[in-house]
Design an enzyme around this catalytic site. Structure first.
Site, PDB file in Angstrom:
ATOM      1  N   ARG A   1       0.825  -1.205   0.000  1.00 58.74           N
ATOM      2  CA  ARG A   1       0.000   0.000   0.000  1.00 58.74           C
ATOM      3  C   ARG A   1       0.859   1.255   0.000  1.00 58.74           C
ATOM      4  O   ARG A   1       0.585   2.226  -0.698  1.00 58.74           O
ATOM      5  CB  ARG A   1      -0.930  -0.007   1.229  1.00 58.74           C
TER       6      ARG A   1
ATOM      7  N   CYS B   1       1.288   4.474  -2.710  1.00 55.33           N
ATOM      8  CA  CYS B   1       1.256   5.908  -2.418  1.00 55.33           C
ATOM      9  C   CYS B   1       2.495   6.602  -2.980  1.00 55.33           C
ATOM     10  O   CYS B   1       2.408   7.688  -3.538  1.00 55.33           O
ATOM     11  CB  CYS B   1       1.203   6.139  -0.912  1.00 55.33           C
TER      12      CYS B   1
END
Lengths: 106, 258
Positions: free
Chosen positions: B215, B219
């Site tokens: 994750r 980003c």
């Protein structure tokens, strides 16, 4: 590593409409993708799902490419008598998975 | 008088240690609270939550013998329901051998190397995510305690430094979105506060399971920065800071996220 999650109410009143939910673990390959070399990645999907109640088929679904990885199917039936639901998933490359769940109808 | 002055100083110190942009504890929100009711329902029902498939795989792996030592996780740790309760809530934790924090995935691989004498699972492999999800499941509902260990202090500080450091072609730090703009939207999606309460998650966008590291890399790619490598020390420090930032919040692993 085939794993299925099946949700069938353990008990139901006679004549009641019950919801059955199933989730099958399956890594989808839709058959539309190509490798860097341009070759088609062979299709690998679940092609059919069947639910039997006490041996009689009550629900069947044919699945096609690009529906979903890990297909989730939910459907309704009427609780007529106590018995056993049997679920079967069939797919490409000899994929077969089974699950079952019992229900008591009062 | 003196007591009043002491109180004033301690209040000042507390104010200094908390930056203006930091989210006050009572306003912290899990990613869950930003989701649509459909996605919440999917997570709440264990027979509809696709991450539970990974938990089932992990449960099977837990009792599968592996490696030269021919031992399963359960041979040392027994029933995970007891032995793994609250474990995921305190990771990344300090590893005395390496003198640095390790996250849950690294701990599983260290166990494989040292106790099972097996080859480690690759990052984001199905097996590693399954075991992580199974272990994390045992902490559901428990408060996050990561970062409590005083030995972790410099690593939490490093993670915080990374969190507030601008990076990438868009020149954004994590804090610019997740502290300052968490109540807004980016295109159609909620920005959220970046509280890692439910990892590993089943992310609808991925159509699969993924770790916090995956994750975070997403980003970083999003701000056009060079993403940290899996298991890089800075990656672990950032994970650790995020977990310590969410200290006290309940775990909802394995979560579904959009």
């Amino acid at each position: 590593m085939a794993a299925a999650l099946v949700n069938v109410p353990a008990k139901a009143k006679r004549g009641a409409v019950i919801e059955i939910k199933t989730l099958m673990s399956h890594v989808m390959e839709p058959g539309y993708r190509h490798t860097a070399a341009g070759e088609v990645v062979p299709r690998d999907i679940v092609t059919s799902f069947t639910c039997k109640f006490n041996g009689a088929e009550i629900f069947r679904a044919d699945l096609f490419p690009a529906i979903a990885a890990n297909p989730f199917l939910s459907f309704f039936t009427t609780a007529s008598e106590s018995g056993r639901f049997e679920f079967e998933w069939i797919g490409d490359n000899g994929f077969v998975a089974n699950a079952s769940a019992a229900i008591t109808v009062e | 008088m003196r007591r009043g002055a002491l109180l004033a100083i301690s209040a000042l110190l507390a104010a200094l240690s908390v930056r203006a942009s930091e989210i006050p504890p009572d306003q912290r929100r899990s990613g869950y609270s930003f989701m649509s009711s459909d996605t919440k329902a999917m997570q709440d029902d264990d027979t509809a939550n696709p991450a539970m498939l990974s938990v089932l795989d992990g449960e099977a792996l837990w009792t599968t013998k592996a490696g030269v030592a021919d031992k399963a996780c359960s041979d040392c740790h027994g029933d995970a329901a007891g032995s793994m309760k609250g474990v995921a809530a305190r990771y990344p934790a300090f590893d005395a051998v390496s003198g640095a924090p390790v996250d849950l995935g690294q701990r599983i691989n260290l166990c494989r190397r040292d106790h099972q004498q097996a080859s480690p699972f690759p990052p984001e492999s199905r097996e590693l995510l399954a075991l992580s999800a199974f272990v994390a499941r045992q902490s559901r509902g428990m408060p996050i305690t990561a970062g409590d260990d005083p030995q972790l202090k410099p690593f939490v500080a490093r993670g915080r430094e990374l969190y507030t450091q601008r990076q990438g072609q868009l020149n954004l730090a994590c804090t610019n979105c997740h502290d300052d703009n968490w109540d807004k939207h980016l295109a159609g999606s909620a920005v959220t506060q970046g509280q890692p309460t439910g990892y590993p998650i089943y992310r609808l966008e991925w159509q699969g399971m993924g770790s916090l590291q995956r994750r975070l890399r997403g980003c970083m790619t999003g701000v056009r920065a060079q993403a940290f490598d899996f298991d890089a020390p800075d990656m672990i420090a950032l994970e650790l800071y995020l977990m310590s930032r969410a200290r006290g919040m309940p775990m909802d692993a394995p979560a579904v996220r959009p």
